[in-house]
Design a protein around this motif. Structure first.
Motif, PDB file in Angstrom:
ATOM      1  N   GLU A 103      43.622  70.058  30.725  1.00 16.66           N
ATOM      2  CA  GLU A 103      44.127  71.178  31.534  1.00 16.66           C
ATOM      3  C   GLU A 103      44.213  70.777  33.005  1.00 16.66           C
ATOM      4  O   GLU A 103      45.181  71.106  33.696  1.00 16.66           O
ATOM      5  CB  GLU A 103      43.217  72.396  31.372  1.00 16.66           C
ATOM      6  CG  GLU A 103      43.688  73.603  32.134  1.00 16.66           C
ATOM      7  CD  GLU A 103      42.759  74.806  31.995  1.00 16.66           C
ATOM      8  OE1 GLU A 103      42.913  75.750  32.790  1.00 16.66           O
ATOM      9  OE2 GLU A 103      41.887  74.799  31.115  1.00 16.66           O
ATOM     10  N   TRP A 104      43.206  70.046  33.489  1.00 15.47           N
ATOM     11  CA  TRP A 104      43.210  69.604  34.882  1.00 15.47           C
ATOM     12  C   TRP A 104      44.420  68.717  35.147  1.00 15.47           C
ATOM     13  O   TRP A 104      45.126  68.901  36.127  1.00 15.47           O
ATOM     14  CB  TRP A 104      41.907  68.862  35.205  1.00 15.47           C
ATOM     15  CG  TRP A 104      41.769  68.544  36.656  1.00 15.47           C
ATOM     16  CD1 TRP A 104      41.156  69.306  37.606  1.00 15.47           C
ATOM     17  CD2 TRP A 104      42.286  67.393  37.341  1.00 15.47           C
ATOM     18  NE1 TRP A 104      41.254  68.698  38.830  1.00 15.47           N
ATOM     19  CE2 TRP A 104      41.941  67.520  38.701  1.00 15.47           C
ATOM     20  CE3 TRP A 104      42.997  66.279  36.947  1.00 15.47           C
ATOM     21  CZ2 TRP A 104      42.285  66.573  39.651  1.00 15.47           C
ATOM     22  CZ3 TRP A 104      43.347  65.321  37.884  1.00 15.47           C
ATOM     23  CH2 TRP A 104      42.988  65.481  39.223  1.00 15.47           C
ATOM     24  N   PHE A 105      44.666  67.737  34.263  1.00 19.04           N
ATOM     25  CA  PHE A 105      45.809  66.835  34.447  1.00 19.04           C
ATOM     26  C   PHE A 105      47.129  67.601  34.358  1.00 19.04           C
ATOM     27  O   PHE A 105      48.064  67.310  35.102  1.00 19.04           O
ATOM     28  CB  PHE A 105      45.789  65.686  33.438  1.00 19.04           C
ATOM     29  CG  PHE A 105      44.872  64.572  33.847  1.00 19.04           C
ATOM     30  CD1 PHE A 105      45.151  63.763  34.923  1.00 19.04           C
ATOM     31  CD2 PHE A 105      43.704  64.339  33.136  1.00 19.04           C
ATOM     32  CE1 PHE A 105      44.310  62.736  35.302  1.00 19.04           C
ATOM     33  CE2 PHE A 105      42.849  63.311  33.505  1.00 19.04           C
ATOM     34  CZ  PHE A 105      43.147  62.513  34.588  1.00 19.04           C
ATOM     35  N   ASN A 106      47.205  68.575  33.486  1.00 14.11           N
ATOM     36  CA  ASN A 106      48.436  69.375  33.378  1.00 14.11           C
ATOM     37  C   ASN A 106      48.650  70.237  34.617  1.00 14.11           C
ATOM     38  O   ASN A 106      49.781  70.536  34.979  1.00 14.11           O
ATOM     39  CB  ASN A 106      48.401  70.250  32.124  1.00 14.11           C
ATOM     40  CG  ASN A 106      48.606  69.455  30.870  1.00 14.11           C
ATOM     41  OD1 ASN A 106      49.261  68.411  30.889  1.00 14.11           O
ATOM     42  ND2 ASN A 106      48.057  69.916  29.766  1.00 14.11           N
ATOM     43  N   THR A 107      47.568  70.606  35.283  1.00 18.20           N
ATOM     44  CA  THR A 107      47.672  71.421  36.497  1.00 18.20           C
ATOM     45  C   THR A 107      47.907  70.581  37.744  1.00 18.20           C
ATOM     46  O   THR A 107      48.753  70.897  38.568  1.00 18.20           O
ATOM     47  CB  THR A 107      46.376  72.262  36.670  1.00 18.20           C
ATOM     48  OG1 THR A 107      46.216  73.093  35.529  1.00 18.20           O
ATOM     49  CG2 THR A 107      46.453  73.121  37.932  1.00 18.20           C
ATOM     50  N   HIS A 108      47.121  69.503  37.880  1.00 12.67           N
ATOM     51  CA  HIS A 108      47.150  68.700  39.109  1.00 12.67           C
ATOM     52  C   HIS A 108      47.939  67.408  38.992  1.00 12.67           C
ATOM     53  O   HIS A 108      48.189  66.752  40.004  1.00 12.67           O
ATOM     54  CB  HIS A 108      45.713  68.397  39.571  1.00 12.67           C
ATOM     55  CG  HIS A 108      44.968  69.623  39.978  1.00 12.67           C
ATOM     56  ND1 HIS A 108      45.227  70.302  41.142  1.00 12.67           N
ATOM     57  CD2 HIS A 108      43.990  70.318  39.351  1.00 12.67           C
ATOM     58  CE1 HIS A 108      44.425  71.344  41.230  1.00 12.67           C
ATOM     59  NE2 HIS A 108      43.674  71.379  40.156  1.00 12.67           N
ATOM     60  N   GLY A 109      48.299  67.018  37.784  1.00 12.64           N
ATOM     61  CA  GLY A 109      49.090  65.801  37.595  1.00 12.64           C
ATOM     62  C   GLY A 109      48.242  64.550  37.562  1.00 12.64           C
ATOM     63  O   GLY A 109      47.033  64.579  37.703  1.00 12.64           O
ATOM     64  N   TRP A 110      48.933  63.442  37.362  1.00 17.37           N
ATOM     65  CA  TRP A 110      48.269  62.142  37.265  1.00 17.37           C
ATOM     66  C   TRP A 110      48.207  61.582  38.631  1.00 17.37           C
ATOM     67  O   TRP A 110      48.047  60.647  39.076  1.00 17.37           O
ATOM     68  CB  TRP A 110      49.046  61.221  36.307  1.00 17.37           C
ATOM     69  CG  TRP A 110      49.022  61.745  34.921  1.00 17.37           C
ATOM     70  CD1 TRP A 110      49.841  62.704  34.401  1.00 17.37           C
ATOM     71  CD2 TRP A 110      48.131  61.401  33.883  1.00 17.37           C
ATOM     72  NE1 TRP A 110      49.508  62.955  33.110  1.00 17.37           N
ATOM     73  CE2 TRP A 110      48.469  62.171  32.749  1.00 17.37           C
ATOM     74  CE3 TRP A 110      47.084  60.515  33.781  1.00 17.37           C
ATOM     75  CZ2 TRP A 110      47.794  62.071  31.551  1.00 17.37           C
ATOM     76  CZ3 TRP A 110      46.423  60.415  32.588  1.00 17.37           C
ATOM     77  CH2 TRP A 110      46.766  61.180  31.483  1.00 17.37           C
TER      78      TRP A 110
END
Length: 110
Positions: A103-110
């Motif tokens: 969820e964090w990566f989907n929100t803040h990106g890579w």
């Protein structure tokens, strides 16, 4: 929500094994294969590197931990602002933690 897929934690030259957790036989990443003896050490080379707390989700996740740029795990910082010693994979990681990281990566990106 879909089930969390668990992959083997072995690495070779930084490449992650793409076979399922607990697989038999050689490790594999695309066309590269290796044995346990040829695997990288479990300690992440990002250990001890400078870091800063990652951006948070609305509920505060990841709770002041930094994102390790090598293993892409959220890792606590020591008093000097460096990533604590950690392994490239956490065998005790829960499905909930894996979902929160996704969820964090989907929100803040890579």
């Amino acid at each position: 929500m879909s089930e969390v897929v668990r992959f083997c934690r072995s690495r070779n030259d930084g490449r992650r094994c793409t076979r399922p957790l607990g697989h038999a036989g050689l490790h594999r990443h695309r066309t590269i294969m290796w044995t346990d003896a040829g695997a990288d050490p479990t300690q992440c080379p990002g250990s001890g590197e400078p870091g800063e707390p990652a951006a948070t989700l609305a509920d505060g996740f990841p709770g002041g931990r930094a994102l390790c740029p090598v293993c892409l795990r959220f890792v606590p910082l020591d008093d000097a602002g460096r990533l604590i010693r950690h392994d490239t994979a956490d065998e005790g990681e829960t499905d909930a933690e894996a979902r929160r990281r996704a969820e964090w990566f989907n929100t803040h990106g890579w």
